[in-house]
Every structure is written in C-alpha cells, then in structure tokens.
Scaffold this active site. Sequence first.
Site, short mmCIF file in Angstrom:
data_model
loop_
_atom_site.label_atom_id
_atom_site.label_comp_id
_atom_site.label_asym_id
_atom_site.label_seq_id
_atom_site.Cartn_x
_atom_site.Cartn_y
_atom_site.Cartn_z
N SER A 185 0.84 -1.21 0.00
CA SER A 185 0.00 0.00 0.00
C SER A 185 0.88 1.25 0.00
O SER A 185 2.11 1.16 0.01
CB SER A 185 -0.92 0.00 1.23
OG SER A 185 -0.15 0.23 2.41
N SER A 204 0.87 3.61 2.43
CA SER A 204 0.85 4.23 3.76
C SER A 204 2.21 4.74 4.22
O SER A 204 2.29 5.52 5.17
CB SER A 204 0.32 3.23 4.79
OG SER A 204 1.24 2.19 5.01
N LYS A 264 5.32 0.24 9.69
CA LYS A 264 5.13 1.64 10.09
C LYS A 264 6.44 2.15 10.69
O LYS A 264 7.41 1.42 10.84
CB LYS A 264 4.01 1.79 11.12
CG LYS A 264 2.66 1.24 10.68
CD LYS A 264 2.02 2.00 9.54
CE LYS A 264 0.71 1.37 9.09
NZ LYS A 264 0.14 2.04 7.90
N SER A 305 -2.99 6.53 6.33
CA SER A 305 -2.34 5.44 7.05
C SER A 305 -3.20 5.01 8.24
O SER A 305 -3.60 5.83 9.06
CB SER A 305 -0.96 5.89 7.56
OG SER A 305 -0.39 4.91 8.40
#
Length: 321
Positions: free
Chosen positions: A113, A115, A176, A266
């Site tokens: 993705s 994010s 992350k 996100s």
Amino acid sequence: MSEDQKPHDADAAQTNATDATPEEVFAASEADAPVEAVKDPAAGKRPVWSDKGDAPFEDEPTTPVYARKSAKKAKGEQSAGDETVEIVKTIFFALLIAMVLRIFLFQPFTIPSASMEPNLYEGDYIVVSKWSYGYSKHSIPFSPPLFDGRIMGSAPKRGDIVVFKLPRDDKTDFIKRVIGLPGDRIQMIANKLYINDKPVQDVVVSQGEIDDIFGAHPIAEVRETLPEGKSFMTQDFGPGNDLDDTPVYEVPVGHYFMMGDNRDNSIDSRVEQSSGVGMVPAENLVGKAQIILFSWKPGSSLWNPVSWFNVRLDRFFNVLH
C-alpha cells in the site's frame, strides 16, 4: 674310406657347424630331440587363449537372457530410486537453510500500500533484519506459541521503520515508523505532531496537487526531525483530515506507538486497536526494514513475465532511513 679322408671329413663337419647361425643350431637340436606328448588338463574343454587381449572375459555370463533384462531393469529402478532420494534430500536441506535464514537473519516483504510514502512505495521489495530486536514467537512462520516475550531482545529506536504483527489478529504483517516509546505522550494538533507535549520540528520541502476520485487535493512533502535528531520525509494532504487532530495517547510499558509516513493515508496507532493498529506490544515486532532490493510499479506480478520489466530502477538498493 681311407684313414686320410676321415680327418678331412671331421674338419669339414666342424667347419660347417662353426659357420651355422645360432638359430640353425637350435633348429637342428630340436629336430634331433624326441617328440613327447604334452598332456594339457584343459584340452578338450576350452581353447587356450593368449594374454595379448584377444581372450574373452574369464567368467562368461551364465544367466539367461530374460533374467539379464530383468536384472538390468531392477538396476535401473534402483538407480532412479537413489536419484529421487538425493533430490528429496537436496530440497529438504535447501528448505532447512532457507528456514534458518528466515528465522534468524533476514525476511523479505513486498509493500502492498501507499501508507509509507514518500519513503516506501507500493511494489517495493524490501529486506527486514530479524536480529535487530531479538526474537519472539512471531519470528517463526505461523507464530507458534512456543514461548512468550522476546529472546535476546533489544528496544527499537524512535524513527525506525518496523515490520510487526497486527495486534488484533497476531497474523497480518504491517509496516510503520516508531514514533512513540514506552511512557511517551503522543498527540496530533492542527496537523502537527507533538511528542511529550512538544511539537516536532518540520519543514515543508515541496507542495503540489493531485487528483483522485474525490477531486483535486493539495499535497506536500515535509521533512520531520524527531527529538533524538532522526530526520525523514513525510507526505501530507493538508489540514482538516480525520487524523490531523487527536487525543493524547499514552504509550504503555512494553508497547510502541506507530505512524505511517503518509500521514493522512495510514491506518496506524492513531486508530483504536479494534479497527486499526492501536499500541503495538514489543512481542509483535518482527524486524527492522533495512533496504529496498528492487521495486515494481503497480500492476506488476511475479507470475506475469511481461510485467517484469515494469520496474523503478532508481529505487533499487536504496537504504532506508
């Protein structure tokens, strides 16, 4: 014959014998020798062969032809069976080595993705170091409940890009950036990040506009510098978005607060664990993202050879910060 002639004949015979060659003398002696029958024990059984290489093998096969074919077939089957065993052994040891490397050293991941833009793009193929934070049950495929906590554990630093298991299912891999450490207070106020009630330094590097199904939106790339000095780029779609203003999040002991670099796109620790990420336990850390090996553009697939050339060459071997 007179007596005078005998010596003369003897001398002639002696002279003739002296003049003869050794071969002639040997032949004459052989001719005078009596011939004796030589009894050969093998006579009448098999021919006597020379040792010059023209003899057949000493032990000739006595097995019938049909039996020989069956033996050859059995030998072939045994050879094929041995080869199959060797192939299985090779595959087993290759998988064992790959498993050891995957558990203790490295694990590859593909970014699914946007994010983590602008630092990681969809289609980036990255390598994560497993030893950076020690090992937990999540270091092993399928997260078997062999033990709790971490072995040889070490804490991540603020600003590390981390792969972890989603706390609400302990199965899904997320990536992350570590923003909050145990005991920290994290909050977003008017699109600005605060750590322990102090604003994080940020500088707008570029601004632009993008179009999507909802229309045109402003977009900016902002360089943030964390309290410890780590600096990196973030992406922001302007003020007024859902996650631009949040309550204060207090990070519990043994947990971490994660945020995506694409701040307005996100699902991270700013969203409650029931529907988002929430606080991430230390046990759920898988490893630290280290490098982008290569990068495919969206739509590319390993199973579609035509798309293999649809790559981002400028992202190959980029070290992550």
